[in-house]
Write a protein that holds these residues in place. Structure first.
Motif, mmCIF file in Angstrom:
data_model
loop_
_atom_site.group_PDB
_atom_site.id
_atom_site.type_symbol
_atom_site.label_atom_id
_atom_site.label_comp_id
_atom_site.label_asym_id
_atom_site.label_seq_id
_atom_site.Cartn_x
_atom_site.Cartn_y
_atom_site.Cartn_z
ATOM 1 N N ILE B 132 -34.386 3.797 -18.735
ATOM 2 C CA ILE B 132 -35.635 3.058 -19.495
ATOM 3 C C ILE B 132 -36.770 4.295 -18.721
ATOM 4 O O ILE B 132 -38.116 4.219 -18.560
ATOM 5 C CB ILE B 132 -35.497 2.517 -18.528
ATOM 6 C CG1 ILE B 132 -34.676 1.008 -19.191
ATOM 7 C CG2 ILE B 132 -36.717 1.307 -18.321
ATOM 8 C CD1 ILE B 132 -34.421 -0.155 -18.767
ATOM 9 N N LEU B 133 -36.291 4.862 -17.207
ATOM 10 C CA LEU B 133 -37.031 5.595 -16.813
ATOM 11 C C LEU B 133 -37.807 6.951 -17.641
ATOM 12 O O LEU B 133 -38.714 7.016 -17.453
ATOM 13 C CB LEU B 133 -36.779 5.887 -14.918
ATOM 14 C CG LEU B 133 -36.764 4.979 -14.355
ATOM 15 C CD1 LEU B 133 -36.214 5.375 -12.784
ATOM 16 C CD2 LEU B 133 -38.445 4.195 -13.684
ATOM 17 N N GLU B 134 -36.649 7.264 -18.313
ATOM 18 C CA GLU B 134 -36.667 8.605 -18.635
ATOM 19 C C GLU B 134 -37.977 7.867 -20.120
ATOM 20 O O GLU B 134 -38.566 8.781 -20.032
ATOM 21 C CB GLU B 134 -34.839 9.224 -19.081
ATOM 22 C CG GLU B 134 -35.657 10.264 -19.808
ATOM 23 C CD GLU B 134 -33.974 11.403 -20.087
ATOM 24 O OE1 GLU B 134 -33.674 11.353 -20.798
ATOM 25 O OE2 GLU B 134 -33.370 10.237 -19.354
ATOM 26 N N HIS B 135 -37.534 6.567 -20.697
ATOM 27 C CA HIS B 135 -38.352 6.683 -21.702
ATOM 28 C C HIS B 135 -39.679 6.247 -20.694
ATOM 29 O O HIS B 135 -40.957 7.130 -21.916
ATOM 30 C CB HIS B 135 -37.884 5.282 -22.323
ATOM 31 C CG HIS B 135 -38.327 4.509 -23.384
ATOM 32 N ND1 HIS B 135 -38.876 3.243 -23.317
ATOM 33 C CD2 HIS B 135 -39.027 5.001 -24.545
ATOM 34 C CE1 HIS B 135 -39.636 3.362 -24.832
ATOM 35 N NE2 HIS B 135 -39.565 4.220 -25.127
ATOM 36 N N GLY B 136 -39.889 5.737 -20.200
ATOM 37 C CA GLY B 136 -41.012 5.737 -19.837
ATOM 38 C C GLY B 136 -42.125 6.301 -18.989
ATOM 39 O O GLY B 136 -43.237 6.645 -19.013
ATOM 40 N N ARG B 168 -47.292 0.656 -21.775
ATOM 41 C CA ARG B 168 -46.514 -0.495 -21.450
ATOM 42 C C ARG B 168 -46.405 -1.527 -22.749
ATOM 43 O O ARG B 168 -45.456 -1.396 -23.611
ATOM 44 C CB ARG B 168 -47.425 -1.470 -20.731
ATOM 45 C CG ARG B 168 -46.927 -2.810 -20.693
ATOM 46 C CD ARG B 168 -47.635 -3.137 -19.522
ATOM 47 N NE ARG B 168 -48.636 -3.944 -19.961
ATOM 48 C CZ ARG B 168 -49.549 -4.606 -18.826
ATOM 49 N NH1 ARG B 168 -49.190 -4.618 -18.165
ATOM 50 N NH2 ARG B 168 -50.958 -5.373 -19.812
ATOM 51 N N ALA B 169 -48.013 -1.257 -24.096
ATOM 52 C CA ALA B 169 -46.928 -2.330 -25.343
ATOM 53 C C ALA B 169 -46.579 -1.461 -26.089
ATOM 54 O O ALA B 169 -45.722 -1.921 -26.806
ATOM 55 C CB ALA B 169 -48.264 -2.386 -25.360
ATOM 56 N N LEU B 170 -46.205 0.232 -25.729
ATOM 57 C CA LEU B 170 -45.281 0.570 -26.587
ATOM 58 C C LEU B 170 -44.245 0.181 -26.313
ATOM 59 O O LEU B 170 -42.810 0.928 -27.350
ATOM 60 C CB LEU B 170 -45.290 2.699 -26.831
ATOM 61 C CG LEU B 170 -46.799 1.794 -27.247
ATOM 62 C CD1 LEU B 170 -47.409 4.183 -27.277
ATOM 63 C CD2 LEU B 170 -46.801 2.164 -28.843
#
Lengths: 218, 261
Positions: B132-136, B168-170
């Motif tokens: 999740i962090l990587e994605h963010g 954030r929306a993506l």
């Protein structure tokens, strides 16, 4: 003499501190529940809380304390509070919790309503549940908003504990006053004031610290 | 098949009708711009799609499945409603970033909360959180904000805040990303950076609905345009055609007012 007075005042301070801490432990969560209820959508609940808050805020705390301490004994024929010091402290705490929860609820409601609706909506469109929105988004923003008015109320609470004297709880003011009655001296009264000042001084430092801690966001 | 079909949506607040018989459809990978003067119902339409308002009439279908049908009111559980919501993402005019979280935390919060419901969350917690962090971080990098991940919203400019809001929306990979006047709250010199990001999303074939007052931008970036007035769709069609050769008199008047400034 100074030593005796100091010891007695510390004894009184202990009662004061007990009333203060117990009142906060119970009235903060109760006030939050009442605050959330009165900021919510449920109209009947809002009305009920409004009327309750009006009654409690509209009458003197001392009067409420007298009713709670003496009332049950007169209505039921036997006292529900034990006759010793701990019974008096318990009755005081009950009266204070009800009273302070009402004041806190109004502050919490203001805090909740002060968080822009957009914050909740942003949480909603991100698929968060109601409780996630409250705990992850609204709560901390509300806490930041309520710290200054809350610090006012909590400082008032320290001094309101002296009302417990009316039901003969041996708190700080009672302890200082007792020397005036027994020995005819007034300086212990000023000494008592110093105790309150120190107590509130520590709280003020604590509130400044919390405000600073929450300063990282706006 | 269209990814989104909106059929005969109507909405009234009390006796005021704000949306009247609004119907349109959107193909996957296309961008739709909605234009019109304030009070024409554009924002309400977006809010209806995102379940922030409940339409009084009509039907909304995503990939052929009804996510809303006013003629068959059902009591939805919070869980169902959330699942339906996640078809859509919404970028607000006023950003609405969470002030107590950093840019990266803003982007990852919802994904973290959703991950807690996964069955393998407890056993794979560390790995899931890392992903999740990587994605963010990747999303922030995509927005040109890799160096702003640990900044709080108040430390960012309006344009940067809006780009965090887009990331954030993506983050939850919505089927359709909606923008509600994404540049209207920005100083003129900051609108460019946000429009650039939206343009690049369009180039990557992100399905989008953009409510905007930037006519030139709408003409360039959108595939379709809808012009709304007083709650109705007055005209809809190919973006360049609607802007360059509007068929309706009302569209023409609206556009001429805009080109005059």
């Amino acid at each position: 003499m100074f030593g005796t007075v100091t010891l007695e005042l510390i004894k009184g301070l202990w009662t004061t501190v007990q009333i203060f801490i117990l009142t906060l432990i119970f009235s903060l969560p109760l006030g939050l529940v009442l605050g959330v209820g009165s900021a919510g959508k449920w109209k009947i609940l809002k009305r009920v809380i409004q009327v309750f808050v009006w009654i409690i805020r509209g009458t003197p705390l001392m009067l409420q304390l007298i009713i709670i301490f003496y009332g049950p004994g007169l209505w039921l024929g036997h006292n529900i509070w034990s006759g010793n010091e701990s019974g008096r402290i318990t009755a005081t705490v009950v009266a204070f919790v009800i009273n302070y929860a009402c004041y806190f609820s109004v502050i919490f409601r203001g805090g909740i309503e002060g968080v822009p609706a957009g914050q909740r909506e942003a949480g909603q469109v991100l698929g968060m549940t109601k409780s996630q929105i409250f705990f992850q988004i609204t709560l901390l923003q509300m806490v930041k908003r309520v710290v200054p008015p809350m610090s006012n109320e909590i400082i008032t609470l320290v001094k309101d504990t002296s009302l417990a004297r009316i039901i003969a709880a041996y708190e700080l003011t009672f302890a200082g006053f007792s020397f005036m009655k027994s020995a005819g001296i007034t300086w212990p009264l000023f000494y008592t004031g110093v105790f309150y000042l120190a107590f509130i001084g520590i709280l003020t430092l604590l509130f400044n610290y919390i405000e600073k801690k929450l300063d990282y966001f706006r | 098949m269209a990814i989104l079909e909106v059929k005969n949506i109507g909405k009234h607040f009390g006796s005021t009708e704000v949306l009247k018989d609004v119907s349109f459809s959107l193909e996957e990978g296309n961008a739709l711009a909605i234009i019109g003067s304030s009070g024409s119902g554009k924002t309400t339409l977006l809010r209806c799609l995102n379940f922030l308002e409940k339409p009084s009439q009509g039907e909304i279908l995503v990939k052929g499945n009804a996510v809303f049908d006013a003629s068959r009111p059902v009591k939805m559980s919070e869980r169902e409603l959330r699942r339906k919501r996640l078809h859509f993402g919404l970028v607000f005019q006023a950003f609405h970033l969470f002030p107590q979280y950093t840019a990266l935390e803003n982007v990852t919060l919802a994904e973290k909360l959703l991950a807690q419901e996964r069955e393998d969350f407890k056993s794979n917690k560390k790995q899931i959180m890392e992903e999740i962090l990587e994605h963010g971080n990747a999303l922030l990098a995509q927005m040109g904000l890799a160096d702003r991940a640990t900044h709080y919203p108040h430390q960012l400019s309006g344009g940067q805040q809006q780009r965090v809001a887009i990331a954030r929306a993506l983050a939850l990979k919505p089927d359709i990303l909606c923008f509600d006047e994404p540049t209207s709250a920005l100083d003129p010199e900051l609108t460019g950076e946000v429009l650039k990001v939206i343009r690049s999303l369009a180039e990557q074939k992100t399905t989008m609905i953009i409510v905007t007052h930037e006519m030139a931008f709408a003409r360039d970036v959108a595939d379709q345009i809808i012009f709304m007035d007083e709650g109705y769709i007055v005209e809809q069609g190919d973006a360049k055609q609607v802007i360059d050769n509007p068929k309706e008199e009302r569209t023409r008047q609206f556009l001429s007012r805009y080109s005059q400034g």
